[in-house]
Design a protein around this motif. Structure first.
Motif, PDB file in Angstrom:
ATOM      1  N   LYS A  29       0.832  -1.213   0.000  1.00  0.00           N
ATOM      2  CA  LYS A  29       0.000   0.000   0.000  1.00  0.00           C
ATOM      3  C   LYS A  29       0.865   1.261   0.000  1.00  0.00           C
ATOM      4  CE  LYS A  29      -4.192  -1.962   1.952  1.00  0.00           C
ATOM      5  NZ  LYS A  29      -4.815  -2.050   0.610  1.00  0.00           N
ATOM      6  N   MET A  30       2.024   1.188   0.647  1.00  0.00           N
ATOM      7  CA  MET A  30       2.951   2.315   0.623  1.00  0.00           C
ATOM      8  C   MET A  30       3.487   2.514  -0.791  1.00  0.00           C
ATOM      9  SD  MET A  30       6.174   3.000   3.190  1.00  0.00           S
ATOM     10  CE  MET A  30       5.226   2.396   4.602  1.00  0.00           C
ATOM     11  N   TYR A  31       3.771   1.396  -1.466  1.00  0.00           N
ATOM     12  CA  TYR A  31       4.209   1.459  -2.865  1.00  0.00           C
ATOM     13  C   TYR A  31       3.129   2.111  -3.726  1.00  0.00           C
ATOM     14  CZ  TYR A  31       5.541  -0.035  -7.548  1.00  0.00           C
ATOM     15  OH  TYR A  31       5.858  -0.043  -8.878  1.00  0.00           O
ATOM     16  N   MET A  32       1.874   1.683  -3.549  1.00  0.00           N
ATOM     17  CA  MET A  32       0.769   2.234  -4.332  1.00  0.00           C
ATOM     18  C   MET A  32       0.605   3.730  -4.088  1.00  0.00           C
ATOM     19  SD  MET A  32      -1.992  -0.844  -3.724  1.00  0.00           S
ATOM     20  CE  MET A  32      -3.348   0.084  -4.457  1.00  0.00           C
ATOM     21  N   LEU A  33       0.739   4.138  -2.830  1.00  0.00           N
ATOM     22  CA  LEU A  33       0.617   5.560  -2.488  1.00  0.00           C
ATOM     23  C   LEU A  33       1.702   6.371  -3.176  1.00  0.00           C
ATOM     24  CD1 LEU A  33      -0.497   7.944  -0.854  1.00  0.00           C
ATOM     25  CD2 LEU A  33       0.928   7.180   1.058  1.00  0.00           C
ATOM     26  N   LEU A  34       2.939   5.911  -3.085  1.00  0.00           N
ATOM     27  CA  LEU A  34       4.047   6.624  -3.721  1.00  0.00           C
ATOM     28  C   LEU A  34       3.862   6.669  -5.231  1.00  0.00           C
ATOM     29  CD1 LEU A  34       6.792   8.009  -3.599  1.00  0.00           C
ATOM     30  CD2 LEU A  34       7.866   5.738  -3.536  1.00  0.00           C
ATOM     31  N   GLU A  35       3.436   5.561  -5.812  1.00  0.00           N
ATOM     32  CA  GLU A  35       3.262   5.480  -7.262  1.00  0.00           C
ATOM     33  C   GLU A  35       2.212   6.467  -7.760  1.00  0.00           C
ATOM     34  OE1 GLU A  35       3.208   1.838 -10.370  1.00  0.00           O
ATOM     35  OE2 GLU A  35       1.623   1.785  -8.871  1.00  0.00           O
ATOM     36  N   VAL A  36       1.051   6.525  -7.104  1.00  0.00           N
ATOM     37  CA  VAL A  36      -0.015   7.412  -7.577  1.00  0.00           C
ATOM     38  C   VAL A  36       0.353   8.878  -7.369  1.00  0.00           C
ATOM     39  CG1 VAL A  36      -1.361   7.457  -5.421  1.00  0.00           C
ATOM     40  CG2 VAL A  36      -2.508   7.771  -7.609  1.00  0.00           C
ATOM     41  N   LEU A  37       1.042   9.203  -6.293  1.00  0.00           N
ATOM     42  CA  LEU A  37       1.447  10.591  -6.070  1.00  0.00           C
ATOM     43  C   LEU A  37       2.452  11.050  -7.131  1.00  0.00           C
ATOM     44  CD1 LEU A  37       1.819  10.760  -2.175  1.00  0.00           C
ATOM     45  CD2 LEU A  37      -0.016  11.717  -3.584  1.00  0.00           C
ATOM     46  N   ILE A  38       3.381  10.160  -7.494  1.00  0.00           N
ATOM     47  CA  ILE A  38       4.362  10.503  -8.532  1.00  0.00           C
ATOM     48  C   ILE A  38       3.680  10.628  -9.891  1.00  0.00           C
ATOM     49  CG2 ILE A  38       6.352   9.649  -9.823  1.00  0.00           C
ATOM     50  CD1 ILE A  38       7.501   8.579  -7.267  1.00  0.00           C
ATOM     51  N   GLN A  39       2.797   9.680 -10.194  1.00  0.00           N
ATOM     52  CA  GLN A  39       2.105   9.707 -11.483  1.00  0.00           C
ATOM     53  C   GLN A  39       1.269  10.977 -11.662  1.00  0.00           C
ATOM     54  OE1 GLN A  39      -0.136   6.055 -11.500  1.00  0.00           O
ATOM     55  NE2 GLN A  39       1.530   4.861 -12.410  1.00  0.00           N
ATOM     56  N   ARG A  40       0.668  11.448 -10.593  1.00  0.00           N
ATOM     57  CA  ARG A  40      -0.239  12.597 -10.683  1.00  0.00           C
ATOM     58  C   ARG A  40       0.447  13.933 -10.397  1.00  0.00           C
ATOM     59  NH1 ARG A  40      -5.441  10.421  -9.403  1.00  0.00           N
ATOM     60  NH2 ARG A  40      -6.261  12.526  -9.232  1.00  0.00           N
ATOM     61  N   ARG A  41       1.754  13.917 -10.124  1.00  0.00           N
ATOM     62  CA  ARG A  41       2.463  15.148  -9.792  1.00  0.00           C
ATOM     63  C   ARG A  41       2.322  16.187 -10.896  1.00  0.00           C
ATOM     64  NH1 ARG A  41       6.244  11.876 -12.175  1.00  0.00           N
ATOM     65  NH2 ARG A  41       7.810  12.905 -13.508  1.00  0.00           N
ATOM     66  N   PRO A  42       2.270  17.470 -10.625  1.00  0.00           N
ATOM     67  CA  PRO A  42       2.253  18.092  -9.292  1.00  0.00           C
ATOM     68  C   PRO A  42       0.834  18.277  -8.755  1.00  0.00           C
ATOM     69  CG  PRO A  42       2.419  19.804 -10.923  1.00  0.00           C
ATOM     70  CD  PRO A  42       2.351  18.496 -11.693  1.00  0.00           C
ATOM     71  N   THR A  66      -3.557   8.919   6.964  1.00  0.00           N
ATOM     72  CA  THR A  66      -2.591   9.796   7.643  1.00  0.00           C
ATOM     73  C   THR A  66      -1.390   9.008   8.123  1.00  0.00           C
ATOM     74  OG1 THR A  66      -4.402  11.226   8.377  1.00  0.00           O
ATOM     75  CG2 THR A  66      -2.284  11.470   9.499  1.00  0.00           C
ATOM     76  N   ARG A  67      -1.653   7.843   8.700  1.00  0.00           N
ATOM     77  CA  ARG A  67      -0.565   7.001   9.212  1.00  0.00           C
ATOM     78  C   ARG A  67       0.308   6.485   8.070  1.00  0.00           C
ATOM     79  NH1 ARG A  67      -3.487   3.983  11.820  1.00  0.00           N
ATOM     80  NH2 ARG A  67      -3.760   2.253  10.359  1.00  0.00           N
ATOM     81  N   LEU A  68      -0.314   6.080   6.947  1.00  0.00           N
ATOM     82  CA  LEU A  68       0.443   5.567   5.807  1.00  0.00           C
ATOM     83  C   LEU A  68       1.335   6.650   5.214  1.00  0.00           C
ATOM     84  CD1 LEU A  68       0.753   2.931   4.162  1.00  0.00           C
ATOM     85  CD2 LEU A  68      -0.924   3.849   2.562  1.00  0.00           C
ATOM     86  N   VAL A  69       0.811   7.868   5.103  1.00  0.00           N
ATOM     87  CA  VAL A  69       1.606   8.990   4.585  1.00  0.00           C
ATOM     88  C   VAL A  69       2.785   9.269   5.517  1.00  0.00           C
ATOM     89  CG1 VAL A  69       1.611  11.466   4.104  1.00  0.00           C
ATOM     90  CG2 VAL A  69      -0.292  10.055   3.319  1.00  0.00           C
ATOM     91  N   SER A  70       2.527   9.229   6.817  1.00  0.00           N
ATOM     92  CA  SER A  70       3.588   9.471   7.797  1.00  0.00           C
ATOM     93  C   SER A  70       4.693   8.430   7.680  1.00  0.00           C
ATOM     94  CB  SER A  70       2.995   9.459   9.208  1.00  0.00           C
ATOM     95  OG  SER A  70       4.007   9.623  10.177  1.00  0.00           O
ATOM     96  N   GLU A  71       4.314   7.166   7.511  1.00  0.00           N
ATOM     97  CA  GLU A  71       5.296   6.089   7.384  1.00  0.00           C
ATOM     98  C   GLU A  71       6.095   6.232   6.094  1.00  0.00           C
ATOM     99  OE1 GLU A  71       2.904   2.623   7.657  1.00  0.00           O
ATOM    100  OE2 GLU A  71       2.677   2.723   9.839  1.00  0.00           O
ATOM    101  N   LEU A  72       5.428   6.628   5.006  1.00  0.00           N
ATOM    102  CA  LEU A  72       6.123   6.814   3.736  1.00  0.00           C
ATOM    103  C   LEU A  72       7.101   7.979   3.825  1.00  0.00           C
ATOM    104  CD1 LEU A  72       6.583   6.136   0.784  1.00  0.00           C
ATOM    105  CD2 LEU A  72       4.590   7.526   0.195  1.00  0.00           C
ATOM    106  N   ARG A  73       6.684   9.067   4.462  1.00  0.00           N
ATOM    107  CA  ARG A  73       7.592  10.206   4.653  1.00  0.00           C
ATOM    108  C   ARG A  73       8.851   9.785   5.415  1.00  0.00           C
ATOM    109  NH1 ARG A  73       2.943  14.605   5.893  1.00  0.00           N
ATOM    110  NH2 ARG A  73       3.177  15.891   4.016  1.00  0.00           N
ATOM    111  N   SER A  74       8.662   8.987   6.434  1.00  0.00           N
ATOM    112  CA  SER A  74       9.794   8.529   7.236  1.00  0.00           C
ATOM    113  C   SER A  74      10.768   7.714   6.392  1.00  0.00           C
ATOM    114  CB  SER A  74       9.284   7.701   8.416  1.00  0.00           C
ATOM    115  OG  SER A  74      10.350   7.214   9.193  1.00  0.00           O
ATOM    116  N   VAL A  75      10.225   6.835   5.544  1.00  0.00           N
ATOM    117  CA  VAL A  75      11.059   6.007   4.676  1.00  0.00           C
ATOM    118  C   VAL A  75      11.848   6.868   3.689  1.00  0.00           C
ATOM    119  CG1 VAL A  75      10.961   4.348   2.772  1.00  0.00           C
ATOM    120  CG2 VAL A  75       9.678   3.915   4.864  1.00  0.00           C
ATOM    121  N   LEU A  76      11.205   7.936   3.187  1.00  0.00           N
ATOM    122  CA  LEU A  76      11.824   8.798   2.174  1.00  0.00           C
ATOM    123  C   LEU A  76      12.723   9.874   2.776  1.00  0.00           C
ATOM    124  CD1 LEU A  76       8.750   9.373  -0.185  1.00  0.00           C
ATOM    125  CD2 LEU A  76      10.570   7.666  -0.433  1.00  0.00           C
TER     126      LEU A  76
END
Length: 214
Positions: A29-42, A66-76
């Motif tokens: 799900k973290m992968y999916m979140l990152l993928e869709v945000l990059i695809q739809r940027r900006p 909110t929690r998933l976004v927080s975890e992804l931010r931490s990874v990045l």
């Protein structure tokens, strides 16, 4: 395709994330979140859209996103205060803020590990893969004899092992209880309760088998 931003490389072909040259395992799900945000940027992707993409046909609390976004931010290596990579649009959604450089060519993978269940191919990622009926699991197995958090498959350097997580109906490998970690081999029969599946390992470097009638 390799997408480079900050000190990260996101390989969409091999579905892998690297930071500072080091492989970083991330849940699907973290992968999916990152993928869709990059695809739809900006552009801003709304909270409602992200909920529908990440948890289709399932109601989840806003805190899940909110929690998933927080975890992804931490990874990045990002944070809400800096927002160099993921920008929060108050009460609306999120957008990808970092500059992205696209480069062709994927990271070569030696092998791929996956489970086959009801004609469905479920890929296993490096690190821990939690199997169960709960929507928070890495691999969701929607079967009545499967517990919410049923079993864990750990992948490390192309090898995998499975163990039961005190499920109601047990985890079995070739009918042997997996009360302690059991190493998985290509073709092993895995059962979560009565939900049967098969572990497979594909190796692109393996020689091609010749047909007997050729």
């Amino acid at each position: 395709m390799k997408l480079e931003f900050e000190d990260c490389v996101f390989d969409t072909a091999s579905r892998e994330l690297f930071r500072g040259g080091t492989f970083v395992p991330i849940e699907p799900k973290m992968y999916m979140l990152l993928e869709v945000l990059i695809q739809r940027r900006p552009a801003v992707v709304t909270n409602v859209e992200l909920d529908e993409i990440l948890w289709p046909d399932v109601y989840v609390e806003r805190s899940s996103l909110t929690r998933l976004v927080s975890e992804l931010r931490s990874v990045l290596g990002d944070s809400p205060r800096e927002s160099r990579i993921i920008r929060t649009v108050y009460k609306t959604g999120y957008s990808f803020a970092a500059n992205v450089v696209e480069r062709r060519g994927a990271t070569k993978r030696v092998s791929k590990l996956f489970l086959l269940w009801n004609d469905r191919m479920m890929h296993l990622d490096e690190g821990e893969n939690i199997l169960g009926r709960g929507e928070e699991c890495t691999l969701v197995i929607d079967a009545t004899t499967v517990s919410r958090r049923h079993a864990r498959i750990t992948v490390s350097r192309g090898a995998a092992s499975i163990e039961d997580l005190e499920s109601t109906n047990g985890t079995f490998v070739n009918k042997k209880p997996a009360n302690v970690p059991i190493a998985l081999k290509d073709g092993d029969e895995v059962s979560l309760g009565t939900a049967g599946m098969r572990f497979r390992k594909s190796d692109p470097s393996a020689p091609t088998e010749r047909r007997a009638d050729v």
